[in-house]
Design an enzyme around this catalytic site. Sequence first.
Site, mmCIF file in Angstrom:
data_model
loop_
_atom_site.group_PDB
_atom_site.id
_atom_site.type_symbol
_atom_site.label_atom_id
_atom_site.label_comp_id
_atom_site.label_asym_id
_atom_site.label_seq_id
_atom_site.Cartn_x
_atom_site.Cartn_y
_atom_site.Cartn_z
ATOM 1 N NE ARG A 236 29.630 99.070 28.442
ATOM 2 C CZ ARG A 236 29.359 98.648 27.194
ATOM 3 N NH1 ARG A 236 28.549 99.346 26.428
ATOM 4 N NH2 ARG A 236 29.867 97.515 26.745
ATOM 5 C CG ASP A 260 26.204 98.328 38.076
ATOM 6 O OD1 ASP A 260 26.142 97.306 38.795
ATOM 7 O OD2 ASP A 260 25.463 98.506 37.089
ATOM 8 C CD GLU A 265 31.351 94.920 32.964
ATOM 9 O OE1 GLU A 265 30.241 94.743 32.454
ATOM 10 O OE2 GLU A 265 31.644 95.904 33.664
ATOM 11 C CG HIS A 297 27.225 96.052 33.713
ATOM 12 N ND1 HIS A 297 28.212 96.247 32.776
ATOM 13 C CD2 HIS A 297 26.247 96.949 33.394
ATOM 14 C CE1 HIS A 297 27.858 97.206 31.933
ATOM 15 N NE2 HIS A 297 26.669 97.648 32.289
#
Length: 330
Positions: A236, A260, A265, A297
């Site tokens: 996260r 990622d 985000e 992500h």
Amino acid sequence: MKILMYSVRDDEQDAIQAWAAAHQIQVDTNDLEFHPETADLVKGYDGLVIQQRSPIGGDASLYQSLAAAGLKQLTSRTAGVDTIDIPAAKAAGLVVTNVPAYSPNSVAEMSVAQTMRLIRNLEMFDQRISQQNFQWAGLQAREIRSLTVGIIGAGRIGGTAARLFHGLGAKVIAYDVVRHPELEDVLTYVDTKEDLLRQADVVDLHVDLNETSAGLIDAAALKLMKTDAYLINASRGPVIVTDDLLAALKAGEIAGCALDTVEGENALFNQNHQGEVLQDTNVAQLMQMPNVIITPHVGFYTNLAVKNMVDISLDDVLAILNGETTAHAF
């Protein structure tokens, strides 16, 4: 019996329709996130499934209204449940469930792939090739069997990553508040996060987002890492303090990173910002660095994981509506 699923993508529809047909249950979908302003859509339904990265919002009355409308549960078809006010939901009598292990391999394989891309300097080679520069001087790679991979959070996903890295010949160490004896054939536990950061050539993060993991990798943690070490985050975004990461990269305190997931985000990922000036200056700076890989992500985004997220979440809804229990309840 009717179930409503929010924030449904086109690629989920086949799995949803297959499940609905197999169970002879009506499952309707929309592409909206679940918030107070969209909550009325669930009226008349027996079950509710959501998937989102932004908090539901509102207050306890929202959860009470769901219970008053006859709902018994609130299911997230992802592992993360930080978008849900779980105490408020439980106080309203709702059973909250998630999908904790939709496919550990999906995220673990992403970490391995990003690690391989970094240690082989593939991002930098891509940039050279795009400029018709085919030289390879200065970009000597490292073999993964010569490295120590440190995994913070050796649960379902981290444990799977450990097995994959071990299978490639790496030495694997791990730090976790819970030690899993079944992993001791592929990794060695260290006593503190600091021990791991000092030893690892690759630091791979697989922790849930909670009060103890937010800001886990800050300036002090980055200074403990080797200057030729890499950082991988497929967990996260808030686990890493982005300002501190940027400073460490600029100062050469670490060799690079693959992200990622990043702080903030929600305003960027799974959206098209072509031709725009990015408002997130941190992400904009990271994107300009040749030793940084950013993906939106998508560690979870595989054929098997998407199907499992749908099937497990709907199975849990059905179980609760039938008065049964589920292992995924909070």
